[in-house]
Design an enzyme around this catalytic site. Sequence first.
Site, mmCIF file in Angstrom:
data_model
loop_
_atom_site.group_PDB
_atom_site.id
_atom_site.type_symbol
_atom_site.label_atom_id
_atom_site.label_comp_id
_atom_site.label_asym_id
_atom_site.label_seq_id
_atom_site.Cartn_x
_atom_site.Cartn_y
_atom_site.Cartn_z
ATOM 1 N N VAL A 45 0.716 -1.143 -0.134
ATOM 2 C CA VAL A 45 -0.161 -0.039 0.015
ATOM 3 C C VAL A 45 1.020 1.292 0.075
ATOM 4 C CG1 VAL A 45 -1.852 1.328 1.282
ATOM 5 C CG2 VAL A 45 -1.780 -1.130 1.245
ATOM 6 N N GLU A 57 4.289 -7.333 3.041
ATOM 7 C CA GLU A 57 4.627 -8.014 4.332
ATOM 8 C C GLU A 57 4.343 -7.398 5.385
ATOM 9 O OE1 GLU A 57 6.537 -7.292 1.929
ATOM 10 O OE2 GLU A 57 8.264 -8.983 1.532
ATOM 11 N N CYS A 88 12.356 -7.393 1.130
ATOM 12 C CA CYS A 88 13.178 -6.645 1.224
ATOM 13 C C CYS A 88 13.692 -6.714 2.683
ATOM 14 C CB CYS A 88 12.709 -5.153 1.249
ATOM 15 S SG CYS A 88 11.828 -4.459 2.539
HETATM 16 N N1 THU Z 1 7.736 -4.153 -1.887
HETATM 17 C C1 THU Z 1 6.937 -5.131 -1.070
HETATM 18 O O1 THU Z 1 5.694 -4.807 -0.952
HETATM 19 N N2 THU Z 1 7.801 -5.807 -0.548
HETATM 20 C C2 THU Z 1 9.041 -5.944 -0.384
HETATM 21 O O2 THU Z 1 9.485 -6.908 0.044
HETATM 22 C C3 THU Z 1 9.748 -5.233 -1.475
HETATM 23 C C4 THU Z 1 9.285 -4.139 -2.176
HETATM 24 C C5 THU Z 1 6.855 -3.002 -2.493
HETATM 25 C C6 THU Z 1 7.177 -1.603 -1.873
HETATM 26 C C7 THU Z 1 7.034 -0.524 -3.025
HETATM 27 O O3 THU Z 1 5.429 -0.448 -3.056
HETATM 28 C C8 THU Z 1 7.237 -1.612 -4.301
HETATM 29 O O4 THU Z 1 7.147 -2.926 -3.737
HETATM 30 C C9 THU Z 1 8.347 -1.228 -5.149
HETATM 31 O O5 THU Z 1 9.441 -1.116 -4.139
#
Ligand code: THU
Length: 133
Positions: A45, A57, A88
């Site tokens: 989000v 997550e 990440c």
């Molecule tokens: N993102 C996630 O939702 N989870 C991760 O572990 C890596 C990155 C999302 C955050 C952002 O909205 C988009 O991916 C680009 O970085």
Amino acid sequence: MSIDWDALRVRARELCTHAYAPYSDFPVGAAALVDDGRMVAGCNVENAGYGVTLCAECGLISDLVATGGGRLVAFACVNALGEPLMPCGRCRQLLYEFGGDDLLLDTPQGIWPMSRVLPQAFGPDDLTHVTGR
Ligand code: THU
């Protein structure tokens, strides 16, 4: 406990379609199996204040805690192509709190335990070791 990885991937892909990612155009979906058999899930989000963005997550962990807690056993995360996506660094730490070293993750290189994804992780035990609490 048997793990239905396909069911986790299907749920993660479903969540990916609910993501709010107008700024990065990079929707993410995540799903996990809990030790009581529940499945929890989340999607990213984003926010006009980019740094406020919540990774998929974060939603998943909120779902876990809000629906009764428990320990995470298996985790799957996907990108818009439906491919496995590594959490990440910050989210590895988030997941570690609720799954520990034994949490299994669906990675682009296969099923890996958290101990390999976040080696020598900092966690609750480090606090207890010093504070005794
Ligand atoms: N993102 C996630 O939702 N989870 C991760 O572990 C890596 C990155 C999302 C955050 C952002 O909205 C988009 O991916 C680009 O970085």
